[in-house]
Design an enzyme around this catalytic site. Structure first.
Site, mmCIF file in Angstrom:
data_model
loop_
_atom_site.group_PDB
_atom_site.id
_atom_site.type_symbol
_atom_site.label_atom_id
_atom_site.label_comp_id
_atom_site.label_asym_id
_atom_site.label_seq_id
_atom_site.Cartn_x
_atom_site.Cartn_y
_atom_site.Cartn_z
ATOM 1 N N GLU A 1 29.998 -44.017 24.865
ATOM 2 C CA GLU A 1 30.765 -45.036 25.599
ATOM 3 C C GLU A 1 30.576 -46.435 25.041
ATOM 4 O O GLU A 1 31.451 -47.286 25.172
ATOM 5 C CB GLU A 1 30.406 -45.014 27.083
ATOM 6 N N MET B 1 17.120 -59.420 8.751
ATOM 7 C CA MET B 1 17.042 -60.756 9.345
ATOM 8 C C MET B 1 15.693 -60.966 10.022
ATOM 9 O O MET B 1 15.125 -62.060 9.984
ATOM 10 C CB MET B 1 18.182 -60.968 10.346
ATOM 11 N N PHE C 1 25.084 -37.512 42.701
ATOM 12 C CA PHE C 1 25.019 -37.167 41.290
ATOM 13 C C PHE C 1 25.887 -38.132 40.481
ATOM 14 O O PHE C 1 27.045 -38.367 40.801
ATOM 15 C CB PHE C 1 25.511 -35.726 41.088
ATOM 16 N N GLN C 2 25.306 -38.690 39.441
ATOM 17 C CA GLN C 2 25.978 -39.640 38.545
ATOM 18 C C GLN C 2 26.502 -40.883 39.269
ATOM 19 O O GLN C 2 27.532 -41.435 38.907
ATOM 20 C CB GLN C 2 27.110 -38.955 37.764
HETATM 21 C C1 LIG Z 1 20.860 -54.151 19.677
HETATM 22 C C2 LIG Z 1 20.002 -55.099 18.942
HETATM 23 N N1 LIG Z 1 18.688 -54.866 18.806
HETATM 24 C C3 LIG Z 1 17.898 -55.725 18.140
HETATM 25 C C4 LIG Z 1 18.426 -56.864 17.594
HETATM 26 C C5 LIG Z 1 17.512 -57.852 16.878
HETATM 27 N N2 LIG Z 1 17.913 -57.980 15.473
HETATM 28 C C6 LIG Z 1 18.683 -59.002 15.016
HETATM 29 S S1 LIG Z 1 19.032 -58.878 13.399
HETATM 30 C C7 LIG Z 1 18.133 -57.474 13.251
HETATM 31 C C8 LIG Z 1 18.003 -56.775 11.930
HETATM 32 C C9 LIG Z 1 19.246 -56.101 11.543
HETATM 33 O O1 LIG Z 1 18.965 -55.262 10.462
HETATM 34 P P1 LIG Z 1 20.110 -54.623 9.603
HETATM 35 O O2 LIG Z 1 21.152 -54.049 10.455
HETATM 36 O O3 LIG Z 1 19.500 -53.696 8.608
HETATM 37 O O4 LIG Z 1 20.786 -55.867 8.893
HETATM 38 P P2 LIG Z 1 20.258 -56.916 7.815
HETATM 39 O O5 LIG Z 1 19.680 -58.063 8.564
HETATM 40 O O6 LIG Z 1 19.250 -56.201 6.973
HETATM 41 O O7 LIG Z 1 21.490 -57.276 7.094
HETATM 42 C C10 LIG Z 1 17.563 -57.118 14.469
HETATM 43 C C11 LIG Z 1 16.683 -55.953 14.664
HETATM 44 C C12 LIG Z 1 19.810 -57.087 17.776
HETATM 45 N N3 LIG Z 1 20.421 -58.172 17.305
HETATM 46 N N4 LIG Z 1 20.570 -56.182 18.420
#
Ligand SMILES: Cc1ncc(C[n+]2csc(CCOP(=O)(O)OP(=O)(O)O)c2C)c(N)n1
Lengths: 564, 160
Positions: A49, A478, A111-112
């Site tokens: 979803e 990041m 339920f649900q």
């Molecule tokens: C749902 C979610 N969980 C955690 C984060 C925290 N977060 C921000 S950027 C990032 C790293 C993303 O890694 P990747 O998708 O490999 O992209 P890159 O930065 O390597 O391009 C995280 C964990 C987020 N933005 N969204």
């Protein structure tokens, strides 16, 4: 004639001109699904979803129309919450229909059963529980009306199963009137005059455009203003595409990962026209040093976003398009009384010099690694800037924002406010659904793509040839960047070197997969991937150590940029 | 600064939690919140007292106005208004203290609504200042229980 609730609901969607619904069935909405084949719109069966709500959101971002999502009660409903919050933060018009247990069971831990109206209250523009079939048609009508008018946003309607089964006369309410809801669209004439005067008096004016320009459709007015009056333009992540990214007056994005030119321009401008932007902390940096020399004008349809983060001098509550047209009418008659080219020549030369001395750049690789920025540049070149680009969240998102030059609005789909990993791919599916013949590319990170990879099946089943370009750095990049710069290189839990074989994964779903490990293969493989007519993963192995620059450390002033 | 907001809302399920949730979700402070139906069918009236600086109260007012079920918001600080709160106070009242308490009750024009051997329950209506003063005065006898309605308020009629 009497219709069942399910039929009334579907008739309403027809009246609203819905042509695609992204959804996932379940017991609470089975009556709706039972009727669905008798209706003309297309239903896209997702695999989760969260995929449905992001796809509806992507559809809305790419078209400007309302996106529609239909899910069952309980877990179906809660799985949409992240997507609802994503749409809410970025003011995207979507309507979410959730099934609910029959009204006599509500509150009994059936339920649900879940109180989805309660859960989503803080992240919807408004939401409803339909308790009486008499209210059904009007509620659906209101939901669409609220989602698309004023400051757009997600609206949720909870539909109990027994209401879907009851019968009632269907009558389409032509008019909606809500005494408590009257968005102020037209600008105050005196304020417009004031803004015109300020522009006439300014030596170093700057336009700071946000997503509101795009949602109100004010791109032409904005471009007129900038070009006729020779005013440079910067934008937020959400505003990318509102002004052509290849225009000489374009400075690039501002803020944490904004360009040197944009951040210096904000710092030195004597007049900032903030249009449909909300002074997000990722944009302002340290608030007390934001635009220190400028008179701030803020145009926004939502009064709450004015004076929320930053004290502005001239607030203007209005729809951006009407405000900018009014400003245009105000200034047009006297356009010749000032030579605008000359008036701002020194300033424009200054900002362009900043762009030239500090362009977006990256160090050429001294290893065999491909630079992720290079990949985005290649995607731009090969697509000639005509693709719809969705992103995930992280470095991939920022590189896409920096290195793809968006010429058109609604061609950059990214989770700006909430920063939702897993957004990009389903959003790309939604956009591809709306524009089957366009090239839709999801620029992804290897972390983010795994959050909604199951939607590959949705893309394959529906022949949606979305291209996923994974900037695969083997890290949650990041976060790794923050750890490197601000946490003593303590790379705690950000290394993602255990990965699926993305090529095989694509193939397992019946999609195409490519792996690029050498730069010489990048262009030919992207070209092939973009023209193969299939949903495709292009797994590009990029430099694991690469960082996004410029970077303003959180809480610092915009001028305190770390540069390459 | 203490502000009293007079809020007119659609009387429908969830409206209270929308308003209360707005305060908690955005870190605004509610001192008291009072809701009841008005004479107009389908419309309820809330009186909310809150404490915050100008900037915060401006945000509170705007955010309230943004709620789809909110019809009208007036910050009564900008108007001349009448404010009242009703409070029940149960206070220790041994024989030696009883006369003094009753004298205070008299001066404040309160009502004794319940009596026992060593306690008095007092009903008082008044504005914020009066209630605070009475609670202060009775405090030294030992207050056992307080039940407050929270403030209700309305704009004064135009005076000629
Ligand atoms: C749902 C979610 N969980 C955690 C984060 C925290 N977060 C921000 S950027 C990032 C790293 C993303 O890694 P990747 O998708 O490999 O992209 P890159 O930065 O390597 O391009 C995280 C964990 C987020 N933005 N969204």
């Amino acid at each position: 004639m009497e219709l069942t609730g399910a039929q009334i609901f579907l008739e309403c969607l027809k009246k609203e001109g819905v042509d695609v619904v992204f959804g996932f069935p379940g017991g609470a909405v089975i009556d709706i699904y039972d009727e669905l084949p008798n209706y003309p719109f297309k239903h896209i069966l997702v695999r989760h979803e969260q995929g449905a709500i992001h796809a509806a959101d992507g559809y809305a971002r790419a078209t400007g129309d309302v996106g529609v999502c239909l899910v069952t009660s309980g877990p179906g409903a809660t799985n949409t919450v992240t997507g609802i919050a994503t749409a809410y933060m970025d003011s995207i018009p979507v309507v979410i229909f959730t099934g609910q247990v029959p009204t006599p069971l509500i509150g009994n831990d059936a339920f649900q059963e879940v109180d989805i109206v309660g859960i989503t209250r803080p992240c919807t523009k408004h939401n409803y529980l339909v308790k009486d079939i008499k209210d059904l048609a009007y509620t659906v009508r209101q939901a669409f009306y609220l989602a698309r008018t004023g400051r757009p946003g997600p609206v949720l309607v909870d539909l109990p199963k027994d209401i879907m089964q009851q019968k009632f006369e269907f009558e389409w309410p032509e008019d909606v009137s809500l005494r408590s809801y009257n968005p102020n669209l037209t600008p105050h004439a005196r304020q417009i005059k004031k803004v015109a005067k300020l522009i006439e008096g300014a030596e170093r004016p700057l336009i700071y455009a946000g997503g509101g320009v795009i949602s109100s459709g004010a791109e032409d007015e904005l471009t007129w203003l900038a070009k006729s009056l020779n005013i440079p333009v910067t934008a937020t992540l959400m505003g990318l595409g509102a002004f052509p990214g290849d225009d000489p007056l374009w400075l690039g994005m501002l803020g944490m990962h904004g360009t040197y030119a944009a951040n210096m321009a904000i710092n030195n401008a004597d007049l900032v026209l903030a249009i449909g932007a909300r002074f997000d902390d990722r944009v302002t940096g340290k608030v007390s040093t934001f635009a220190p020399k400028a008179t701030l004008v803020h145009i926004d349809i939502d009064p709450t976003s004015i004076q929320k983060n930053v004290a502005v001098h001239v607030p203007l509550v209005a729809d951006c398009k009407s405000a900018l047209s009014a400003l245009k009418s105000e200034m047009e008659p006297n356009l010749d009384s000032i030579d605008w080219e000359v008036a701002h020549a020194v300033w424009v030369r200054q900002v362009q010099e900043w762009s030239e001395t500090h362009p977006l750049r990256y160090k050429k690789s001294d290893t065999d690694y491909i630079k992720p920025q290079r990949v985005v540049e290649k995607v731009y070149e090969i697509s000639k800037g005509e693709a719809i680009v969705a992103t995930e969240v992280g470095q991939n998102q920022m590189w896409a924002a920096q290195f793809y030059k968006f010429k058109r609005s609604k061609s950059f789909l990214s989770s700006g406010g909430l920063g939702t990993m897993g957004f990009g791919f389903p959003a790309a599916i939604g956009a591809q659904m709306a524009f089957p013949d366009k090239l839709v590319v999801n620029i992804a990170g290897d972390g983010s793509i795994q959050m909604n990879i199951q939607e590959m099946m949705t893309a394959v089943c529906n022949n949606l040839p979305v291209k996923i370009v994974i900037l695969n750095n083997g890290y949650l990049g990041m976060v790794r960047q923050w750890q490197e710069l601000f946490y003593n290189c303590n790379y705690s839990e950000t290394c993602m070197d255990a990965q699926p074989d993305f090529v095989k994964l694509a193939e397992a779903y019946g999609a195409a997969g490519y792996r690029v490990t050498e730069e010489k293969d990048l262009e030919p493989m992207l070209k092939e991937a973009f023209s193969n007519g299939k949903p495709t993963i292009i797994d590009v192995r990029v430099d694991p150590q690469e960082n996004v620059y410029p970077m303003v450390p959180a809480g610092a002033s915009l001028t305190e940029m770390l540069l390459v | 600064m203490r502000h009293t907001l007079s809020v007119t809302v659609e009387n429908e399920p969830g409206v209270l939690s929308r308003v209360a949730g707005l305060f908690s979700g955005r870190g605004f402070n509610i001192e008291s919140l009072n809701v009841a139906p008005t004479l107009e069918e389908g419309v309820s009236h809330m009186t909310i007292t809150t404490i915050g600086d100008e900037h915060i109260v401006e945000q509170i007012v705007k955010q309230l106005r943004k709620l789809v079920t909110v019809i009208k918001v007036v910050d009564l600080i900008e108007h001349s208004s009448v404010e009242r709160e009703m409070v029940l106070i149960k206070v220790n009242a041994e024989d030696a203290k009883r006369a003094e308490i009753l004298r205070i009750v008299d001066i404040f024009r309160c009502k004794v609504v319940d009596v026992s051997v060593d306690e008095l329950s007092i009903e008082v209506t008044g504005d914020h200042g009066k209630i605070e003063a009475l609670i202060n005065l009775l405090g030294r006898f030992g207050i056992k229980e307080v039940a407050r309605t929270g403030t209700v308020a309305m704009k004064r009629a135009l005076q000629v």
